[in-house]
Structures are given as C-alpha cells and as structure tokens.
Design a protein around this motif. Sequence first.
Motif, PDB file in Angstrom:
ATOM      1  N   TRP A  18       0.833  -1.204   0.000  1.00 56.00           N
ATOM      2  CA  TRP A  18       0.000   0.000   0.000  1.00 56.00           C
ATOM      3  C   TRP A  18       0.863   1.248   0.000  1.00 56.00           C
ATOM      4  O   TRP A  18       0.608   2.190  -0.751  1.00 56.00           O
ATOM      5  CB  TRP A  18      -0.938   0.020   1.211  1.00 56.00           C
ATOM      6  CG  TRP A  18      -2.237  -0.661   0.944  1.00 56.00           C
ATOM      7  CD1 TRP A  18      -2.626  -1.884   1.384  1.00 56.00           C
ATOM      8  CD2 TRP A  18      -3.319  -0.164   0.155  1.00 56.00           C
ATOM      9  NE1 TRP A  18      -3.884  -2.176   0.926  1.00 56.00           N
ATOM     10  CE2 TRP A  18      -4.327  -1.137   0.169  1.00 56.00           C
ATOM     11  CE3 TRP A  18      -3.527   1.015  -0.552  1.00 56.00           C
ATOM     12  CZ2 TRP A  18      -5.528  -0.970  -0.504  1.00 56.00           C
ATOM     13  CZ3 TRP A  18      -4.729   1.173  -1.222  1.00 56.00           C
ATOM     14  CH2 TRP A  18      -5.716   0.193  -1.195  1.00 56.00           C
ATOM     15  N   PHE A  21       2.437   1.654  -3.421  1.00 47.56           N
ATOM     16  CA  PHE A  21       1.472   2.149  -4.406  1.00 47.56           C
ATOM     17  C   PHE A  21       1.199   3.634  -4.204  1.00 47.56           C
ATOM     18  O   PHE A  21       1.079   4.396  -5.172  1.00 47.56           O
ATOM     19  CB  PHE A  21       0.167   1.364  -4.327  1.00 47.56           C
ATOM     20  CG  PHE A  21       0.278  -0.058  -4.784  1.00 47.56           C
ATOM     21  CD1 PHE A  21       1.122  -0.423  -5.821  1.00 47.56           C
ATOM     22  CD2 PHE A  21      -0.460  -1.049  -4.172  1.00 47.56           C
ATOM     23  CE1 PHE A  21       1.230  -1.739  -6.244  1.00 47.56           C
ATOM     24  CE2 PHE A  21      -0.370  -2.365  -4.590  1.00 47.56           C
ATOM     25  CZ  PHE A  21       0.481  -2.710  -5.632  1.00 47.56           C
ATOM     26  N   LEU A  22       1.089   4.061  -2.949  1.00 47.80           N
ATOM     27  CA  LEU A  22       0.844   5.479  -2.679  1.00 47.80           C
ATOM     28  C   LEU A  22       2.027   6.341  -3.101  1.00 47.80           C
ATOM     29  O   LEU A  22       1.846   7.447  -3.615  1.00 47.80           O
ATOM     30  CB  LEU A  22       0.510   5.689  -1.203  1.00 47.80           C
ATOM     31  CG  LEU A  22      -0.841   5.123  -0.759  1.00 47.80           C
ATOM     32  CD1 LEU A  22      -1.019   5.291   0.751  1.00 47.80           C
ATOM     33  CD2 LEU A  22      -1.980   5.789  -1.502  1.00 47.80           C
ATOM     34  N   LEU A  25       1.867   6.632  -6.846  1.00 49.71           N
ATOM     35  CA  LEU A  25       0.796   7.557  -7.202  1.00 49.71           C
ATOM     36  C   LEU A  25       1.232   8.996  -6.987  1.00 49.71           C
ATOM     37  O   LEU A  25       1.027   9.861  -7.844  1.00 49.71           O
ATOM     38  CB  LEU A  25      -0.464   7.259  -6.391  1.00 49.71           C
ATOM     39  CG  LEU A  25      -1.637   8.211  -6.596  1.00 49.71           C
ATOM     40  CD1 LEU A  25      -2.128   8.143  -8.033  1.00 49.71           C
ATOM     41  CD2 LEU A  25      -2.758   7.887  -5.633  1.00 49.71           C
ATOM     42  N   ALA A  26       1.853   9.274  -5.849  1.00 48.78           N
ATOM     43  CA  ALA A  26       2.311  10.634  -5.563  1.00 48.78           C
ATOM     44  C   ALA A  26       3.380  11.066  -6.563  1.00 48.78           C
ATOM     45  O   ALA A  26       3.357  12.214  -7.051  1.00 48.78           O
ATOM     46  CB  ALA A  26       2.853  10.717  -4.135  1.00 48.78           C
ATOM     47  N   THR A  28       3.703  10.023  -9.596  1.00 47.93           N
ATOM     48  CA  THR A  28       3.032  10.235 -10.877  1.00 47.93           C
ATOM     49  C   THR A  28       2.368  11.603 -10.932  1.00 47.93           C
ATOM     50  O   THR A  28       2.440  12.308 -11.939  1.00 47.93           O
ATOM     51  CB  THR A  28       1.993   9.124 -11.117  1.00 47.93           C
ATOM     52  OG1 THR A  28       2.637   7.857 -11.025  1.00 47.93           O
ATOM     53  CG2 THR A  28       1.337   9.267 -12.463  1.00 47.93           C
ATOM     54  N   VAL A  29       1.710  11.987  -9.844  1.00 44.70           N
ATOM     55  CA  VAL A  29       1.062  13.302  -9.803  1.00 44.70           C
ATOM     56  C   VAL A  29       2.119  14.406  -9.797  1.00 44.70           C
ATOM     57  O   VAL A  29       1.982  15.416 -10.491  1.00 44.70           O
ATOM     58  CB  VAL A  29       0.117  13.408  -8.582  1.00 44.70           C
ATOM     59  CG1 VAL A  29      -0.408  14.818  -8.423  1.00 44.70           C
ATOM     60  CG2 VAL A  29      -1.028  12.427  -8.711  1.00 44.70           C
ATOM     61  N   ALA A  51      -5.497  12.744 -11.905  1.00 46.30           N
ATOM     62  CA  ALA A  51      -5.590  11.822 -10.767  1.00 46.30           C
ATOM     63  C   ALA A  51      -6.977  11.893 -10.132  1.00 46.30           C
ATOM     64  O   ALA A  51      -7.587  10.858  -9.837  1.00 46.30           O
ATOM     65  CB  ALA A  51      -4.522  12.147  -9.740  1.00 46.30           C
ATOM     66  N   TRP A  52      -7.479  13.103  -9.913  1.00 46.75           N
ATOM     67  CA  TRP A  52      -8.804  13.245  -9.329  1.00 46.75           C
ATOM     68  C   TRP A  52      -9.882  12.725 -10.268  1.00 46.75           C
ATOM     69  O   TRP A  52     -10.834  12.078  -9.840  1.00 46.75           O
ATOM     70  CB  TRP A  52      -9.090  14.697  -8.942  1.00 46.75           C
ATOM     71  CG  TRP A  52      -8.389  15.079  -7.712  1.00 46.75           C
ATOM     72  CD1 TRP A  52      -7.317  15.908  -7.594  1.00 46.75           C
ATOM     73  CD2 TRP A  52      -8.673  14.612  -6.386  1.00 46.75           C
ATOM     74  NE1 TRP A  52      -6.923  15.982  -6.289  1.00 46.75           N
ATOM     75  CE2 TRP A  52      -7.738  15.209  -5.522  1.00 46.75           C
ATOM     76  CE3 TRP A  52      -9.624  13.757  -5.861  1.00 46.75           C
ATOM     77  CZ2 TRP A  52      -7.747  14.961  -4.152  1.00 46.75           C
ATOM     78  CZ3 TRP A  52      -9.623  13.521  -4.494  1.00 46.75           C
ATOM     79  CH2 TRP A  52      -8.690  14.117  -3.666  1.00 46.75           C
ATOM     80  N   PHE A  55      -9.919   8.978 -10.123  1.00 47.83           N
ATOM     81  CA  PHE A  55     -10.518   8.513  -8.866  1.00 47.83           C
ATOM     82  C   PHE A  55     -12.037   8.632  -8.906  1.00 47.83           C
ATOM     83  O   PHE A  55     -12.754   7.687  -8.554  1.00 47.83           O
ATOM     84  CB  PHE A  55      -9.957   9.301  -7.689  1.00 47.83           C
ATOM     85  CG  PHE A  55     -10.556   8.922  -6.373  1.00 47.83           C
ATOM     86  CD1 PHE A  55     -10.219   7.734  -5.765  1.00 47.83           C
ATOM     87  CD2 PHE A  55     -11.481   9.752  -5.759  1.00 47.83           C
ATOM     88  CE1 PHE A  55     -10.782   7.370  -4.551  1.00 47.83           C
ATOM     89  CE2 PHE A  55     -12.048   9.402  -4.551  1.00 47.83           C
ATOM     90  CZ  PHE A  55     -11.700   8.205  -3.942  1.00 47.83           C
ATOM     91  N   CYS A  58     -13.542   6.055 -11.237  1.00 41.54           N
ATOM     92  CA  CYS A  58     -13.485   4.727 -10.627  1.00 41.54           C
ATOM     93  C   CYS A  58     -14.614   4.549  -9.611  1.00 41.54           C
ATOM     94  O   CYS A  58     -15.296   3.520  -9.598  1.00 41.54           O
ATOM     95  CB  CYS A  58     -12.129   4.510  -9.977  1.00 41.54           C
ATOM     96  SG  CYS A  58     -11.921   2.880  -9.252  1.00 41.54           S
TER      97      CYS A  58
END
Length: 84
Positions: A18, A21-22, A25-26, A28-29, A51-52, A55, A58
Amino acid sequence: MTETPHWLDQPRNVKRLWRGFLVVLALTVLAELLVTMHPHFAIESIFGFTAWFGFVVCVAMIVVVKGLAILLKRPDSYYGHDND
C-alpha cells in the motif's frame, strides 16, 4: 504437510505494498510539474486533475455496477436446486 504461508498473507507486506502504491501515485502526480501540459479544456489545466478525474470515474463505475447488480441479480435457486 505444512505449507509455508504466501508472502501476501503477512500484514506487514500488505502495508508495504500500500505504501509503495501510494508513493508511485504521488510521484506520478508530482511528475505533472515536470511535463508541459497541453489541455484541451480549461479544467484540465488544474494541477492533479487527471488523478482526481480517474478517482472519481473509478468510484462512479463502482456505484453503477452496484446498481446494475441490484437490477440483474437472480435468486440462488434460479438454475435449480442442488441435489447433494
């Protein structure tokens, strides 16, 4: 005959995944700061919009699928009874 537990069965490994993955993600942003964006619409120029948007889409897909499941659900005895 004892089986060794799978590495995903250990909670510390799940927490590591986790966190990994976070971090991805961070990163990538944050990479958006280094790339020149060419938005087609004004809202796309907002930092982190993709990203938003991903989300929200999804979550919307999950809500729609839950609604479809209610409409399309069949009773347990739809295909007949099991004669075990």
